[in-house]
Design an enzyme around this catalytic site. Structure first.
Site, PDB file in Angstrom:
ATOM      1  N   LEU A  34       0.852  -1.190   0.000  1.00  0.00           N
ATOM      2  CA  LEU A  34       0.000   0.000   0.000  1.00  0.00           C
ATOM      3  C   LEU A  34       0.884   1.236   0.000  1.00  0.00           C
ATOM      4  O   LEU A  34       1.699   1.413   0.912  1.00  0.00           O
ATOM      5  CB  LEU A  34      -0.906   0.041   1.227  1.00  0.00           C
ATOM      6  CG  LEU A  34      -1.973  -1.042   1.408  1.00  0.00           C
ATOM      7  CD1 LEU A  34      -1.379  -2.346   1.910  1.00  0.00           C
ATOM      8  CD2 LEU A  34      -3.025  -0.559   2.401  1.00  0.00           C
ATOM      9  N   GLY A  49       1.309   4.087   4.466  1.00  0.00           N
ATOM     10  CA  GLY A  49       2.177   3.169   3.733  1.00  0.00           C
ATOM     11  C   GLY A  49       2.410   1.898   4.518  1.00  0.00           C
ATOM     12  O   GLY A  49       2.857   1.946   5.659  1.00  0.00           O
ATOM     13  N   SER A  50       2.117   0.756   3.941  1.00  0.00           N
ATOM     14  CA  SER A  50       2.204  -0.485   4.696  1.00  0.00           C
ATOM     15  C   SER A  50       2.088  -1.668   3.739  1.00  0.00           C
ATOM     16  O   SER A  50       2.211  -1.523   2.525  1.00  0.00           O
ATOM     17  CB  SER A  50       1.094  -0.530   5.756  1.00  0.00           C
ATOM     18  OG  SER A  50      -0.163  -0.230   5.163  1.00  0.00           O
ATOM     19  N   ARG A  51       1.832  -2.842   4.320  1.00  0.00           N
ATOM     20  CA  ARG A  51       1.751  -4.063   3.519  1.00  0.00           C
ATOM     21  C   ARG A  51       0.717  -4.992   4.144  1.00  0.00           C
ATOM     22  O   ARG A  51       0.508  -5.003   5.354  1.00  0.00           O
ATOM     23  CB  ARG A  51       3.131  -4.723   3.491  1.00  0.00           C
ATOM     24  CG  ARG A  51       3.178  -6.108   2.879  1.00  0.00           C
ATOM     25  CD  ARG A  51       4.617  -6.550   2.789  1.00  0.00           C
ATOM     26  NE  ARG A  51       4.768  -7.995   2.814  1.00  0.00           N
ATOM     27  CZ  ARG A  51       5.924  -8.623   2.814  1.00  0.00           C
ATOM     28  NH1 ARG A  51       7.047  -7.922   2.786  1.00  0.00           N
ATOM     29  NH2 ARG A  51       5.988  -9.941   2.847  1.00  0.00           N
TER      30      ARG A  51
END
Length: 227
Positions: free
Chosen positions: A80, A168-170
């Site tokens: 993301l 922002g991440s996963r």
């Protein structure tokens, strides 16, 4: 009087850029925390697996999962960016059997070890067919706050909101080999609407058996006609 006027003009010259920055910052925050309505496809409500997050599929890999699936799995990793919608959604209907928060590091979200080392939450879901899925919210180097509202024993529906990872991440989704996978590396997905795979059901098994039985019958008919 001239000095006072100069000070007034100078104050406005400073205030203008500061006001612009403040409005711009507020607009970005409102944009980041947007939460659009999403409706899963009708044919995915029962046995479909939808994307748990917006973003891009950066990797699909085979691995063993000793945590919940307790065996071989295929991992779908979704990255993301800060511009993606960060509201997360449940990938399939079922019961949450495992829910755990793990503190950790803050490697960049696409780092190979991020799913093992970073701050994360992990959820194990059992579909009514018995198929188990594992999905993980993983914080990145910027996103250092995970929020979720899932508990062990919760009954959930496909595409339901359950949390957010900020800035922002996963998201990792692990599925057993029996799942019919539709996801592709590089694919851009939307949480709650993009179908990543399908869980095998008794109905799909009977359909496959019927097709397999029909194929030899058709061949036999052609041979009889030829003779």
């Amino acid at each position: 009087m001239l000095t006072g006027g100069a000070l007034w003009v100078d104050a406005w010259l400073w205030r203008g850029p500061m006001l612009t920055l403040a409005v711009g910052g507020l607009a970005f925050v409102l944009y980041f925390f947007r939460d659009p309505e999403r409706t899963p496809p009708a044919d995915a409500l029962e046995a479909g697996i939808v994307a748990p997050a917006d973003g891009r599929v950066v990797e699909i890999a085979e691995e063993d999962d000793p945590l919940y699936l307790e065996g071989p799995a295929r991992r779908i990793s979704i990255f993301l960016s800060p511009l993606d919608v960060h509201v997360n959604r449940v990938p399939a209907r079922g019961v949450i059997e495992h829910a755990e928060y793990r503190p950790g590091d803050y490697l960049v979200a696409w780092h190979p070890k991020a799913s093992e080392k970073n701050e994360r939450s992990e959820f194990g879901l059992r579909h009514p067919t018995g198929t188990k899925l594992l999905f993980k919210q993983i914080a990145g180097a910027v996103a250092r706050r995970i929020e979720y509202d899932l508990r062990e024993g919760d009954t959930v529906e496909t595409g339901a909101r359950f949390g957010i990872v900020k800035f922002g991440s996963r998201m990792d989704l692990l599925v057993p080999p029996s799942v019919e996978l539709h996801a592709k590396e590089g694919q851009v997905v939307r949480a709650g609407t993009t179908v990543l795979g399908r869980i095998p059901t008794p109905e799909s098994g009977r359909s496959s058996s019927a097709e397999a039985t029909a194929a030899p019958s058709a061949s036999s008919a052609r041979r009889s006609s030829a003779s």
